[in-house]
Design a protein around this motif. Sequence first.
Motif, PDB file in Angstrom:
ATOM      1  N   LEU A  56       0.836  -1.193   0.000  1.00 50.51           N
ATOM      2  CA  LEU A  56       0.000   0.000   0.000  1.00 50.51           C
ATOM      3  C   LEU A  56       0.871   1.243   0.000  1.00 50.51           C
ATOM      4  N   GLU A  57       0.561   2.170  -0.908  1.00 54.58           N
ATOM      5  CA  GLU A  57       1.185   3.492  -0.927  1.00 54.58           C
ATOM      6  C   GLU A  57       0.070   4.508  -1.102  1.00 54.58           C
ATOM      7  N   ALA A  58       0.133   5.600  -0.343  1.00 52.40           N
ATOM      8  CA  ALA A  58      -0.906   6.624  -0.420  1.00 52.40           C
ATOM      9  C   ALA A  58      -0.293   8.018  -0.354  1.00 52.40           C
ATOM     10  N   ASN A  59      -0.925   8.949  -1.068  1.00 52.53           N
ATOM     11  CA  ASN A  59      -0.557  10.359  -1.045  1.00 52.53           C
ATOM     12  C   ASN A  59      -1.825  11.172  -0.807  1.00 52.53           C
ATOM     13  N   VAL A  60      -1.728  12.154   0.095  1.00 55.59           N
ATOM     14  CA  VAL A  60      -2.871  12.998   0.431  1.00 55.59           C
ATOM     15  C   VAL A  60      -2.489  14.451   0.189  1.00 55.59           C
ATOM     16  N   ASP A  61      -3.318  15.151  -0.568  1.00 50.31           N
ATOM     17  CA  ASP A  61      -3.148  16.584  -0.799  1.00 50.31           C
ATOM     18  C   ASP A  61      -3.747  17.298   0.415  1.00 50.31           C
ATOM     19  N   LEU A 101       0.938  14.593   2.357  1.00 53.24           N
ATOM     20  CA  LEU A 101       1.190  13.509   3.313  1.00 53.24           C
ATOM     21  C   LEU A 101       1.433  12.265   2.469  1.00 53.24           C
ATOM     22  N   ARG A 102       2.408  11.458   2.876  1.00 47.98           N
ATOM     23  CA  ARG A 102       2.711  10.222   2.141  1.00 47.98           C
ATOM     24  C   ARG A 102       2.807   9.067   3.129  1.00 47.98           C
ATOM     25  N   PHE A 103       2.218   7.931   2.745  1.00 49.26           N
ATOM     26  CA  PHE A 103       2.294   6.709   3.553  1.00 49.26           C
ATOM     27  C   PHE A 103       2.725   5.571   2.656  1.00 49.26           C
ATOM     28  N   VAL A 104       3.733   4.812   3.109  1.00 48.10           N
ATOM     29  CA  VAL A 104       4.195   3.623   2.398  1.00 48.10           C
ATOM     30  C   VAL A 104       4.232   2.477   3.397  1.00 48.10           C
TER      31      VAL A 104
END
Length: 180
Positions: A56-61, A101-104
């Motif tokens: 899972l990888e996510a990016n939030v503006d 914001l970034r989550f890996v």
Amino acid sequence: MKIQPGVRELGPTDAELVLYTTCEGPAAALGHDLTIVAERWSATLTIGGTPAECALEANVDLTSLDVRESFGGAKEVSDSDRAEIEHNMAESLQIAQHPELRFVATEIRGTWRNGGEVDGDLTLAGQTQPVTLNVVERDGVFRLGGEIRQSAFGIKPYSAMMGALRIVDSVVVGVSVPVS
């Protein structure tokens, strides 16, 4: 439960990313607990045969954070109050300098049936820290969530009235993703 392996691109059209804040301090009754929704975000979920084989990888503006609901407080939140809350949030989170914001995910543990945990690296306000989120499936929806301590990322939670009213350091984050 049988989950179809493959890659899923996620965003606000098929999943919801929500933050929940609460107030504390002697004047907490004057403040509002908030539900904040990210309007622009994307994630890539790679589904393997088992949770451990997923990624899972996510990016939030962060410029897209929108105050959806407020609870408590001395009065209802007006449009100008909402704009002030969003301005204060942008300053506290240093959004002008770090708008994303970034989550890996680094490890996913558990089972499809009983849920599990997702360890990962979260980058917020220019700092990366490890976090652990819980994942459960209920009624055909996977729910990923946990608490994020703002101070772990160098963020000073918002406060007013000389600290008598302040936002709790831990913000609850939740993402709901339909299984189908």
